[in-house]
Design a protein around this motif. Structure first.
Motif, PDB file in Angstrom:
ATOM      1  N   UNK A 193     -16.235 -37.508   9.362  1.00 28.80           N
ATOM      2  CA  UNK A 193     -15.319 -36.476   8.872  1.00 28.80           C
ATOM      3  C   UNK A 193     -16.010 -35.433   8.003  1.00 28.80           C
ATOM      4  N   UNK A 194     -16.891 -35.904   7.139  1.00 29.78           N
ATOM      5  CA  UNK A 194     -17.614 -34.971   6.263  1.00 29.78           C
ATOM      6  C   UNK A 194     -18.397 -33.968   7.118  1.00 29.78           C
ATOM      7  N   UNK A 203     -17.209 -26.239   2.427  1.00 30.97           N
ATOM      8  CA  UNK A 203     -17.783 -27.100   1.398  1.00 30.97           C
ATOM      9  C   UNK A 203     -17.007 -28.417   1.448  1.00 30.97           C
ATOM     10  N   UNK A 204     -17.728 -29.531   1.325  1.00 30.41           N
ATOM     11  CA  UNK A 204     -17.054 -30.831   1.368  1.00 30.41           C
ATOM     12  C   UNK A 204     -17.385 -31.627   0.109  1.00 30.41           C
ATOM     13  N   UNK A 205     -16.358 -32.122  -0.555  1.00 29.31           N
ATOM     14  CA  UNK A 205     -16.545 -32.992  -1.711  1.00 29.31           C
ATOM     15  C   UNK A 205     -15.922 -34.341  -1.372  1.00 29.31           C
ATOM     16  N   UNK A 206     -16.684 -35.408  -1.521  1.00 29.78           N
ATOM     17  CA  UNK A 206     -16.129 -36.743  -1.261  1.00 29.78           C
ATOM     18  C   UNK A 206     -15.961 -37.447  -2.602  1.00 29.78           C
ATOM     19  N   UNK A 207     -14.753 -37.950  -2.845  1.00 33.57           N
ATOM     20  CA  UNK A 207     -14.493 -38.596  -4.141  1.00 33.57           C
ATOM     21  C   UNK A 207     -13.680 -39.865  -3.962  1.00 33.57           C
ATOM     22  N   UNK A 220     -12.137 -29.149 -10.313  1.00 36.72           N
ATOM     23  CA  UNK A 220     -12.897 -28.196 -11.134  1.00 36.72           C
ATOM     24  C   UNK A 220     -14.091 -27.658 -10.343  1.00 36.72           C
ATOM     25  N   UNK A 221     -14.775 -28.553  -9.663  1.00 38.83           N
ATOM     26  CA  UNK A 221     -15.947 -28.138  -8.884  1.00 38.83           C
ATOM     27  C   UNK A 221     -15.558 -27.171  -7.774  1.00 38.83           C
ATOM     28  N   UNK A 222     -14.406 -27.434  -7.131  1.00 38.31           N
ATOM     29  CA  UNK A 222     -13.982 -26.585  -6.014  1.00 38.31           C
ATOM     30  C   UNK A 222     -13.794 -25.138  -6.449  1.00 38.31           C
ATOM     31  N   UNK A 231     -12.986 -28.615   1.023  1.00 36.44           N
ATOM     32  CA  UNK A 231     -12.111 -29.754   1.285  1.00 36.44           C
ATOM     33  C   UNK A 231     -12.568 -30.914   0.404  1.00 36.44           C
ATOM     34  N   UNK A 232     -11.592 -31.554  -0.227  1.00 40.49           N
ATOM     35  CA  UNK A 232     -11.869 -32.761  -1.000  1.00 40.49           C
ATOM     36  C   UNK A 232     -11.431 -33.951  -0.156  1.00 40.49           C
ATOM     37  N   UNK A 233     -12.400 -34.737   0.274  1.00 37.73           N
ATOM     38  CA  UNK A 233     -12.063 -35.954   1.007  1.00 37.73           C
ATOM     39  C   UNK A 233     -11.823 -37.041  -0.036  1.00 37.73           C
TER      40      UNK A 233
END
Lengths: 279, 314
Positions: A193-194, A203-207, A220-222, A231-233
């Motif tokens: 998915x990433x 941009x992809x953020x995984x958390x 905040x980062x986004x 997208x925040x996964x």
């Protein structure tokens, strides 16, 4: 609001969700629980909108694309002062009620109707584009479910968001790994998915999507990322908060029995207590 | 044919005129700016034009998102795709969310005659009219099209407008195009007794008007209603036309199900029961040909309409 306060509040709101579902004789409890922390962090700490600024052209926009997680949305909108919790509990799903099982934009605070999946992201592309073209500073947010990503319209929207360089758009995927028929990877695989989002120009953020500090940091980062949408996964747990329902696809829209209600309520209370004491 | 300007070009001209003073007008296309005659708009107002590519679902959702942020949005795409591929987006994001989006179905009906059923939109009236909040308009000529678009710029409600691909003969003139939103236009026989009432929309209005002249030459009095507003249907005009005539003939470039004829028949049967004959395309893939050839084949041209009227009266 700091992380500890949010954590304590989240358990109160989970109990509200449980009560709304029981009062209305139904809801989508599994996805409600995986969504809660992302929605709470977003509304409390990032989304610039309030009942007083609900019509401000410069307000931030939010669209709940996984519209079936409406009970969590009700709990958060009540907490933020848009709706009255007592009224929601009294009338949810009742005859003639505006409090239906999916977003209803006749209610204060709700921008767009949804319920059918795969609509939120493309609609947010339009909202974000209006902001860009109009020189507005507002940001646009949506939350999608992971099963929802099988809808082709999600990827039409993802393509367009990158094409138009919509860095004022932030999508969250509630990646709980389960949909109504079972694990998403068995029903229709989304991995990697990433890489998929990255290849679409995002941009992809995984958390850890159950972690309030991690979600807070990601939102905040986004805001700092430019040139592309983000997208925040959010890797979450379906039914988060009580072992009775965690990671169980059959709790997608299960209505708790009286015994189950008591158990879940007790679990939420214990977690709230632990959070209040910093555990 | 004197007029060389298709209705779609009239839409572009109208939007160009108003966009000069209204930065909130937005036009969206799905790789369809050429066929929608909107290239000129795209060049003149690039900041108010959005190219979505071949993605009708996205076209309609993005349009709704823009509209929710205060834009007056016109989304143009071939009617065959716009009314089917993106039907759910029209239902949820436009109609249900009640956004200020005008969906413009270009090359509607059988305009793409020889391209086959994939490119025909004989179902768009029925589909769009079944959506709460969605209005459905089929203007009959370029002058009425201009008046319609100007009227839609003044309100903030969803609408679907279907126009054809080719120039159609003028019915009105620039100086004389009577128009009131959601009111049918009486082309013949208002306040008069008639033998037959002809009610048509879009590209079948002109043939209906010519049919009335053919019938008059044979001593048959025909009234003619331009029912460009298929939804909301001008029920009062339907009742008046039906009441003053012995029978009614409806004409449309659409399936026999759920279109103008069905709606007129509903009103007439309820309010002033009498014979209503629906002329429409068949419930089958349409024969290959130009619009004129197809109309003639299925009796939707002036001769076919006149013939049907005489049969009804016989």
């Amino acid at each position: 609001m700091d992380a500890k306060e949010l954590e304590v509040l989240s358990w109160k709101l989970r109990q509200d969700v449980l009560d709304i579902i029981v009062a209305g004789d139904g809801g989508h409890i599994g996805g409600d629980m995986s969504l809660m922390n992302a929605l709470l962090v977003l509304y409390e700490n990032h989304l610039r909108v309030s009942p007083e600024t609900a019509d401000d052209p410069d307000r931030d926009r939010f669209v709940l694309s996984k519209g079936h997680s409406m009970e969590t949305y009700y709990a958060v909108l009540c907490e933020m002062g848009f709706l009255d919790l007592k009224d929601v509990k009294a009338r949810f799903s009742k005859f003639g009620s505006p409090y239906i099982g999916h977003p209803n934009n006749k209610l204060p605070g709700i921008e767009m109707n949804s319920g059918s999946l795969g609509h939120g992201l493309p609609v947010c592309v339009g909202m974000a584009l209006a902001g860009k073209r109009g020189g507005k500073k507002y940001r646009v947010y949506t939350v999608m479910g992971d099963g929802e990503l099988a809808e082709g319209s999600v990827w039409e929207g993802a393509m367009a968001a990158a094409h138009f360089g919509l860095d004022n758009l932030c999508a969250v995927v509630d990646r709980n790994g389960l949909q109504i028929s079972g694990p998403t990877e068995e029903v229709m695989a989304h991995e990697p998915l990433e890489a998929r989002f990255r290849s679409f120009g995002w941009h992809v953020l995984e958390v850890d999507g159950n972690s309030i500090p991690a979600l807070d940091a990601a939102f905040t980062a986004a805001k700092m990322l430019s040139g592309k949408p983000t997208v925040i996964l959010a890797h979450t747990t379906k039914g988060y908060g009580s072992e009775l329902m965690e990671n169980r696809a059959d709790w997608h829209h299960h209505l708790p029995t009286a015994e189950e209600y008591a158990q879940i309520k007790s679990d939420f209370a214990a977690r709230k207590e632990a959070a209040a004491h910093g555990e | 044919m004197a007029n060389k300007l298709p209705n779609r070009a009239a839409i572009c001209e109208t939007l160009l005129t108003h966009a000069k003073t209204d930065p909130d007008i937005f036009v969206l296309c799905s790789d369809s700016r050429g066929s929608a005659s909107l290239t000129q708009f795209a060049e003149a107002f690039p900041e108010q034009f959005v190219e979505i590519g071949i993605a009708e679902q996205n076209l309609v959702s993005v349009a709704a998102g823009l509209a929710s942020c205060g834009k007056k949005v016109f989304a143009a795409s071939p009617a065959c795709f716009l009314s089917t591929r993106s039907y759910e987006q029209a239902k949820i994001d436009v109609a249900y969310s009640n956004t200020n989006v005008t969906l413009i179905g270009i090359s509607g009906g059988v305009s793409y005659g020889a391209l086959g059923m994939s490119h025909h939109s004989a179902q768009d009236i029925a589909a769009m009219a079944a959506l709460p909040n969605m209005r459905v308009y089929l203007p009959s000529d370029r002058h009425q099209t201009k008046k319609l678009i100007e009227a839609l710029l003044l309100d903030e409600k969803p609408a679907y407008v279907r126009v054809g691909r080719n120039p159609v003969e003028d019915i009105y003139t620039e100086q004389d195009a009577p128009f009131e939103l959601d009111k049918a236009v009486w082309l013949r026989g208002k306040d008069e007794k008639a033998d037959i009432a002809l009610i048509a929309c879009g590209e079948t209005v002109k043939p209906a008007l010519v049919a009335a002249e053919l019938l008059e030459a044979e001593g048959i009095r025909a009234s003619v209603l331009d029912m460009y507003c298929v939804k909301p249907l001008d029920r009062a005009a339907v009742v008046e036309a039906a009441t003053n005539a012995r029978a009614v003939v409806t004409v449309e470039e659409h399936s026999p199900f759920g279109g103008l004829g069905a709606m007129v028949a509903q009103v007439v049967s309820e309010r002033c029961p009498k014979m209503v004959k629906n002329l429409a395309l068949p419930d089958a893939p349409v024969v290959t040909g130009t619009s004129a050839e197809v109309f003639a084949y299925y009796g939707l041209d002036a001769l076919g309409i006149a013939k049907a009227a005489k049969e009804v009266l016989a």
